[in-house]
Write an enzyme that holds these catalytic residues in place. Structure first.
Site, PDB file in Angstrom:
ATOM      1  N   GLY A  62      -5.252   2.111  -5.377  1.00  0.00           N
ATOM      2  CA  GLY A  62      -6.011   2.145  -4.224  1.00  0.00           C
ATOM      3  C   GLY A  62      -7.613   1.944  -3.957  1.00  0.00           C
ATOM      4  O   GLY A  62      -7.970   2.179  -3.039  1.00  0.00           O
ATOM      5  N   CYS A  75       1.904 -21.163  14.944  1.00  0.00           N
ATOM      6  CA  CYS A  75       2.297 -21.211  16.439  1.00  0.00           C
ATOM      7  C   CYS A  75       2.289 -19.917  17.047  1.00  0.00           C
ATOM      8  O   CYS A  75       3.367 -19.583  17.596  1.00  0.00           O
ATOM      9  CB  CYS A  75       3.264 -22.202  16.754  1.00  0.00           C
ATOM     10  SG  CYS A  75       2.922 -23.905  16.324  1.00  0.00           S
ATOM     11  N   GLU A  76       1.471 -18.995  16.801  1.00  0.00           N
ATOM     12  CA  GLU A  76       1.268 -17.858  17.407  1.00  0.00           C
ATOM     13  C   GLU A  76      -0.108 -17.519  17.725  1.00  0.00           C
ATOM     14  O   GLU A  76      -1.071 -17.881  16.863  1.00  0.00           O
ATOM     15  CB  GLU A  76       1.728 -16.674  16.455  1.00  0.00           C
ATOM     16  CG  GLU A  76       3.257 -17.040  16.191  1.00  0.00           C
ATOM     17  CD  GLU A  76       3.809 -15.781  15.555  1.00  0.00           C
ATOM     18  OE1 GLU A  76       3.317 -14.598  15.827  1.00  0.00           O
ATOM     19  OE2 GLU A  76       5.075 -15.759  14.679  1.00  0.00           O
ATOM     20  N   TYR A 103      -2.829  -9.754  -2.496  1.00  0.00           N
ATOM     21  CA  TYR A 103      -2.188  -9.623  -1.433  1.00  0.00           C
ATOM     22  C   TYR A 103      -2.278 -10.941  -0.585  1.00  0.00           C
ATOM     23  O   TYR A 103      -2.527 -10.989   0.477  1.00  0.00           O
ATOM     24  CB  TYR A 103      -2.380  -8.418  -0.553  1.00  0.00           C
ATOM     25  CG  TYR A 103      -2.382  -7.222  -1.377  1.00  0.00           C
ATOM     26  CD1 TYR A 103      -1.108  -6.704  -1.929  1.00  0.00           C
ATOM     27  CD2 TYR A 103      -3.375  -6.383  -1.655  1.00  0.00           C
ATOM     28  CE1 TYR A 103      -0.944  -5.672  -2.696  1.00  0.00           C
ATOM     29  CE2 TYR A 103      -3.185  -5.086  -2.392  1.00  0.00           C
ATOM     30  CZ  TYR A 103      -1.892  -5.020  -3.175  1.00  0.00           C
ATOM     31  OH  TYR A 103      -1.875  -4.004  -3.970  1.00  0.00           O
ATOM     32  N   TYR A 105      -3.287  -6.655   9.369  1.00  0.00           N
ATOM     33  CA  TYR A 105      -3.848  -5.214   9.269  1.00  0.00           C
ATOM     34  C   TYR A 105      -5.358  -5.615   9.861  1.00  0.00           C
ATOM     35  O   TYR A 105      -6.164  -4.778   9.555  1.00  0.00           O
ATOM     36  CB  TYR A 105      -4.237  -4.915   7.654  1.00  0.00           C
ATOM     37  CG  TYR A 105      -3.135  -5.024   6.644  1.00  0.00           C
ATOM     38  CD1 TYR A 105      -1.866  -4.150   6.833  1.00  0.00           C
ATOM     39  CD2 TYR A 105      -3.012  -6.092   5.697  1.00  0.00           C
ATOM     40  CE1 TYR A 105      -0.965  -4.249   5.799  1.00  0.00           C
ATOM     41  CE2 TYR A 105      -2.008  -5.832   4.728  1.00  0.00           C
ATOM     42  CZ  TYR A 105      -0.920  -5.221   4.883  1.00  0.00           C
ATOM     43  OH  TYR A 105       0.173  -5.317   4.096  1.00  0.00           O
ATOM     44  N   GLU A 123      -3.146   3.018 -11.282  1.00  0.00           N
ATOM     45  CA  GLU A 123      -2.482   1.799 -10.968  1.00  0.00           C
ATOM     46  C   GLU A 123      -3.204   0.749  -9.923  1.00  0.00           C
ATOM     47  O   GLU A 123      -2.956   0.631  -8.943  1.00  0.00           O
ATOM     48  CB  GLU A 123      -1.218   2.053 -10.335  1.00  0.00           C
ATOM     49  CG  GLU A 123      -0.093   3.072 -10.961  1.00  0.00           C
ATOM     50  CD  GLU A 123       0.984   3.314 -10.084  1.00  0.00           C
ATOM     51  OE1 GLU A 123       1.086   3.352  -8.879  1.00  0.00           O
ATOM     52  OE2 GLU A 123       1.865   4.258 -10.726  1.00  0.00           O
ATOM     53  N   PRO A 124      -4.488   0.418 -10.409  1.00  0.00           N
ATOM     54  CA  PRO A 124      -5.205  -0.630  -9.714  1.00  0.00           C
ATOM     55  C   PRO A 124      -4.521  -1.997  -9.510  1.00  0.00           C
ATOM     56  O   PRO A 124      -4.075  -2.613 -10.546  1.00  0.00           O
ATOM     57  CB  PRO A 124      -6.470  -0.613 -10.120  1.00  0.00           C
ATOM     58  CG  PRO A 124      -6.112  -0.526 -11.778  1.00  0.00           C
ATOM     59  CD  PRO A 124      -4.992   0.545 -11.903  1.00  0.00           C
ATOM     60  N   GLY A 125      -4.496  -2.446  -8.331  1.00  0.00           N
ATOM     61  CA  GLY A 125      -4.176  -3.654  -8.027  1.00  0.00           C
ATOM     62  C   GLY A 125      -5.421  -4.650  -7.541  1.00  0.00           C
ATOM     63  O   GLY A 125      -5.707  -5.512  -7.919  1.00  0.00           O
ATOM     64  N   ARG A 150      -2.981 -11.087   5.635  1.00  0.00           N
ATOM     65  CA  ARG A 150      -3.760  -9.719   5.804  1.00  0.00           C
ATOM     66  C   ARG A 150      -4.490  -9.573   7.058  1.00  0.00           C
ATOM     67  O   ARG A 150      -4.307  -8.657   7.831  1.00  0.00           O
ATOM     68  CB  ARG A 150      -4.879  -9.567   4.766  1.00  0.00           C
ATOM     69  CG  ARG A 150      -4.296  -9.591   3.468  1.00  0.00           C
ATOM     70  CD  ARG A 150      -5.132  -8.909   2.243  1.00  0.00           C
ATOM     71  NE  ARG A 150      -5.388  -7.648   2.598  1.00  0.00           N
ATOM     72  CZ  ARG A 150      -6.369  -7.306   3.014  1.00  0.00           C
ATOM     73  NH1 ARG A 150      -7.649  -8.043   3.217  1.00  0.00           N
ATOM     74  NH2 ARG A 150      -6.578  -5.902   3.086  1.00  0.00           N
TER      75      ARG A 150
HETATM   76  N1  LLP Z   1       0.660   1.646  -6.729  1.00  0.00           N
HETATM   77  C1  LLP Z   1       1.762   1.561  -5.818  1.00  0.00           C
HETATM   78  C2  LLP Z   1       2.741   2.623  -5.874  1.00  0.00           C
HETATM   79  C3  LLP Z   1       1.327   0.887  -4.659  1.00  0.00           C
HETATM   80  O1  LLP Z   1       2.308   0.992  -3.925  1.00  0.00           O
HETATM   81  C4  LLP Z   1       0.182   0.075  -4.490  1.00  0.00           C
HETATM   82  C5  LLP Z   1      -0.093  -0.785  -3.420  1.00  0.00           C
HETATM   83  C6  LLP Z   1      -0.695   0.071  -5.667  1.00  0.00           C
HETATM   84  C7  LLP Z   1      -0.403   0.842  -6.636  1.00  0.00           C
HETATM   85  C8  LLP Z   1      -1.782  -0.726  -5.642  1.00  0.00           C
HETATM   86  O2  LLP Z   1      -2.799  -0.174  -4.871  1.00  0.00           O
HETATM   87  P1  LLP Z   1      -4.274  -1.142  -4.759  1.00  0.00           P
HETATM   88  O3  LLP Z   1      -5.054  -0.811  -6.101  1.00  0.00           O
HETATM   89  O4  LLP Z   1      -3.989  -2.635  -4.857  1.00  0.00           O
HETATM   90  O5  LLP Z   1      -4.907  -0.688  -3.354  1.00  0.00           O
HETATM   91  N2  LLP Z   1      -0.489  -5.568   1.407  1.00  0.00           N
HETATM   92  C9  LLP Z   1      -1.673  -4.561   1.664  1.00  0.00           C
HETATM   93  C10 LLP Z   1      -1.715  -3.793   0.350  1.00  0.00           C
HETATM   94  C11 LLP Z   1      -0.597  -3.110   0.368  1.00  0.00           C
HETATM   95  C12 LLP Z   1      -0.751  -1.955  -0.907  1.00  0.00           C
HETATM   96  C13 LLP Z   1       0.722  -1.307  -1.101  1.00  0.00           C
HETATM   97  N3  LLP Z   1       0.838  -0.667  -2.344  1.00  0.00           N
HETATM   98  C14 LLP Z   1      -3.231  -5.411   1.889  1.00  0.00           C
HETATM   99  O6  LLP Z   1      -3.163  -6.712   1.773  1.00  0.00           O
HETATM  100  O7  LLP Z   1      -3.953  -4.770   2.257  1.00  0.00           O
END
Ligand code: LLP
Length: 410
Positions: free
Chosen positions: A225, A333-334, A362, A308, A265-267, A304
């Site tokens: 997050g 086309c939107e 994402y 959002y 859990e960073p993404g 995105r």
């Molecule tokens: N762990 C879990 C269980 C999650 O559901 C997520 C993201 C993460 C870790 C990683 O979160 P991060 O570090 O990436 O913030 N599509 C959206 C973001 C959706 C995130 C969903 N869960 C966007 O483009 O902003």
């Protein structure tokens, strides 16, 4: 530029591989991971696959030592495919199917249980499973409502209130299921650290409660997050997050009387600023009300902004200054398909190449073929080479697997 790739090289890549095109910087991905590793020494950093599941990118992170956070059987298979060890994979989702649970059990990964029904499904399968529970700490992470996941009315996790989560742990113990840990994930693109602090306190309080009920844990997973800076402003880094949460965790360890592993859990943080989306200007149209820059990608390529209202910086490659105000319009086309509103840019012309910044997370993972547009290629810029890590889809990919019943061909 947020990348270490020069603008001239990006223009050259757009010419060579065509647009739209996702381009990633391997060095930046490794550096981002290094920041997390340095901020949380000894912690298990589970890369959240959903941010970008390209095999090459997952492999880079696996090489750096990343574990994996996966949310579907598909992502689980990707993590196994790139060689992440099963014990380093946590499978989180609120609606896992029996087939997914069975596959996860057989693979030996941690199943992060989201409901009592799911716990019962695991017990019914009757094979030895390793679990954690996802808990809902009921905090407001002050992010976009669609990506806030640990609020009191969110669909995820078991609430700490009314001993709901505590009872679930007791039930698992009764059922003889191996309890490995506890997990939370409060949301995404979080730049205010207060919710992380509040949630960590609540989580550690719960770990203490579990200890008092005779349940000890191998790991505590505080989720992902951490946000990034989409507008170029200063935002907290992994070390700032660590400075807030590590003291809380340490303080509780003394009360709890044992220490568990810390998992994260960073993404987004690991890959977002390592990727750009390149597109080409097809026309510039001045209307009495607005100037539109029409480009060859849209929300099928980068969802995105539409989903959002997200802001991504957009650069006209090879040009400087801010002479005109434009809306960057996608080719879907939107009317909602606007990648950037009211952007002050140098005079844009047909043929210019634009870079949409911070598109590594994402971006491709949420791309679709909407409007029958094949998904773009992905390119990895390495120290001494440039690799196509995913080919551009072909027309055949648009109708792959489809069947037209014979009589409809007449
Ligand atoms: N762990 C879990 C269980 C999650 O559901 C997520 C993201 C993460 C870790 C990683 O979160 P991060 O570090 O990436 O913030 N599509 C959206 C973001 C959706 C995130 C969903 N869960 C966007 O483009 O902003």
């Amino acid at each position: 530029m947020c990348l270490s790739i020069a603008e001239e090289q990006l223009i050259e890549l757009a010419k060579r591989f065509g647009t739209p095109l996702y381009v990633y910087d391997e060095k930046r991905i490794r550096e981002n991971f290094g920041e997390f590793r340095a901020a949380f020494p000894g912690a298990k950093i589970c890369y959240a696959y959903k941010a970008n599941t390209s095999l090459a990118i997952c492999s880079i992170l696996r090489q750096e030592g990343a574990a994996a956070d996966v949310v579907s059987q598909g992502e689980l298979r990707m993590a196994l495919k790139v060689g992440v060890k099963p014990e380093d994979i946590i499978f989180t989702n609120n609606a896992k199917t029996k087939e997914e649970l069975e596959f996860a059990i057989d693979s030996g990964v941690i199943i992060d249980v989201d409901s009592l029904d799911e716990l019962n499904s695991i017990s019914e399968i009757g094979k030895p499973a390793k679990i954690s529970f996802r808990v809902n700490p009921a905090v407001d992470p002050k992010t976009h409502p669609k990506i806030a996941t640990g609020m009191k009315d969110s669909k995820f996790g078991l609430h700490l209130e009314n001993d709901i989560a505590l009872e679930a742990y007791k039930k698992a113990k009764e059922l003889g299921i191996e309890i490995a840990g506890v997990q939370m994930h409060i949301g995404s693109q979080i730049t205010d650290m207060t919710a992380f602090e509040d949630a960590t306190k609540k989580l550690m309080d719960f770990v203490l409660q579990l200890k008092e009920s005779g349940i000890t844990l191998k790991f505590i997973d505080i989720g992902g997050g951490l946000g990034i800076s989409y507008e170029g402003e200063d935002t907290p880094k992994p070390k700032d997050l660590a400075a807030k949460v590590l003291p809380i965790i340490k303080e509780y360890y003394t009360k709890i009387g044992y220490e568990s592993e810390l998992w994260l859990e960073p993404g987004r943080y690991l890959v977002a600023n390592a990727g750009v989306l390149l597109c080409q200007v097809q026309s510039v149209k001045k209307t009495p009300y607005k100037n539109f820059v029409n480009v060859d990608c849209g929300f099928n390529t980068l969802a995105r902004p539409v989903l959002y209202d997200s802001f991504h910086r957009i650069k006209v490659l090879g040009k400087k200054g801010s002479e005109e105000t434009y809306d960057i319009a996608g080719n879907i086309c939107e009317s909602g398909d606007i990648l950037g509103k009211d952007r002050e840019l140098p005079a844009v012309e047909k043929g210019d190449v634009l870079a949409v910044l911070d598109a590594g997370a994402y971006g491709f993972s949420m791309a679709s073929q909407y409007n029958c547009r094949p998904r773009p290629a992905e390119i990895l810029v390495r120290e001494n080479s440039v690799e196509v890590i995913r080919e551009r889809e072909t027309w055949d990919d648009l109708w792959r697997g489809e069947t037209v019943p014979d009589d409809l061909n007449k």
